[in-house]
Design a protein around this motif. Structure first.
Motif, PDB file in Angstrom:
ATOM      1  N   ASP A  27       0.835  -1.202   0.000  1.00 32.49           N
ATOM      2  CA  ASP A  27       0.000   0.000   0.000  1.00 32.49           C
ATOM      3  C   ASP A  27       0.874   1.257   0.000  1.00 32.49           C
ATOM      4  O   ASP A  27       0.616   2.202  -0.752  1.00 32.49           O
ATOM      5  CB  ASP A  27      -0.939  -0.025   1.205  1.00 32.49           C
ATOM      6  N   LYS A  33      -7.566  -5.153  -1.096  1.00 31.34           N
ATOM      7  CA  LYS A  33      -7.108  -4.523   0.143  1.00 31.34           C
ATOM      8  C   LYS A  33      -6.406  -3.185  -0.083  1.00 31.34           C
ATOM      9  O   LYS A  33      -6.420  -2.332   0.793  1.00 31.34           O
ATOM     10  CB  LYS A  33      -6.174  -5.465   0.902  1.00 31.34           C
ATOM     11  N   THR A  34      -5.780  -2.999  -1.240  1.00 32.55           N
ATOM     12  CA  THR A  34      -5.026  -1.772  -1.498  1.00 32.55           C
ATOM     13  C   THR A  34      -5.761  -0.813  -2.426  1.00 32.55           C
ATOM     14  O   THR A  34      -5.243   0.255  -2.719  1.00 32.55           O
ATOM     15  CB  THR A  34      -3.651  -2.091  -2.114  1.00 32.55           C
ATOM     16  N   ARG A  38      -2.099   2.107  -9.003  1.00 38.00           N
ATOM     17  CA  ARG A  38      -3.058   2.943  -8.287  1.00 38.00           C
ATOM     18  C   ARG A  38      -2.611   4.392  -8.453  1.00 38.00           C
ATOM     19  O   ARG A  38      -1.485   4.738  -8.096  1.00 38.00           O
ATOM     20  CB  ARG A  38      -3.112   2.582  -6.799  1.00 38.00           C
TER      21      ARG A  38
END
Length: 103
Positions: free
Chosen positions: A39, A69-70, A86
């Motif tokens: 992350d 989750k990220t 991301r």
């Protein structure tokens, strides 16, 4: 998580090609510490590679868990390496925005 078109995936693959894997999944599997590290890496780099040294047969399931989750997007799994993307939180910090808009 943003949906990437196939053209956008190709663009991100091109940028990821010369990169080294930042995180390696080994004998301990996918731990919460590794999820937190991934992350942070996504926050710093936007585009990262994750190498599966162990759990190679479970890489699709583990990658799907990581994506969830990220809040990242899966670019592609090539061999035993997953590429995740991301976008940066701040618009001015986004490195790949222009290239993705052209695709």
């Amino acid at each position: 998580m943003i949906e990437l078109s196939s053209k956008q995936r190709k663009v991100l693959e091109k940028y990821a090609q010369p990169m080294s894997a930042i995180v390696q999944i080994g004998g301990a599997g996918l731990t919460e510490q590794q999820v937190a590290q991934i992350d942070r890496c996504l926050g710093d780099h936007e585009l990262i590679k994750i190498k599966f040294n162990e759990f190679k047969e479970d890489k699709k399931e583990l990658t799907a868990e990581l994506v969830q989750k990220t809040d990242a997007s899966l670019v592609r799994i090539i061999g035993n390496v997953a590429i995740l993307y991301r976008p940066a939180e701040k618009v001015e910090d986004r490195q790949y925005e222009k290239a993705l808009k052209k695709a």
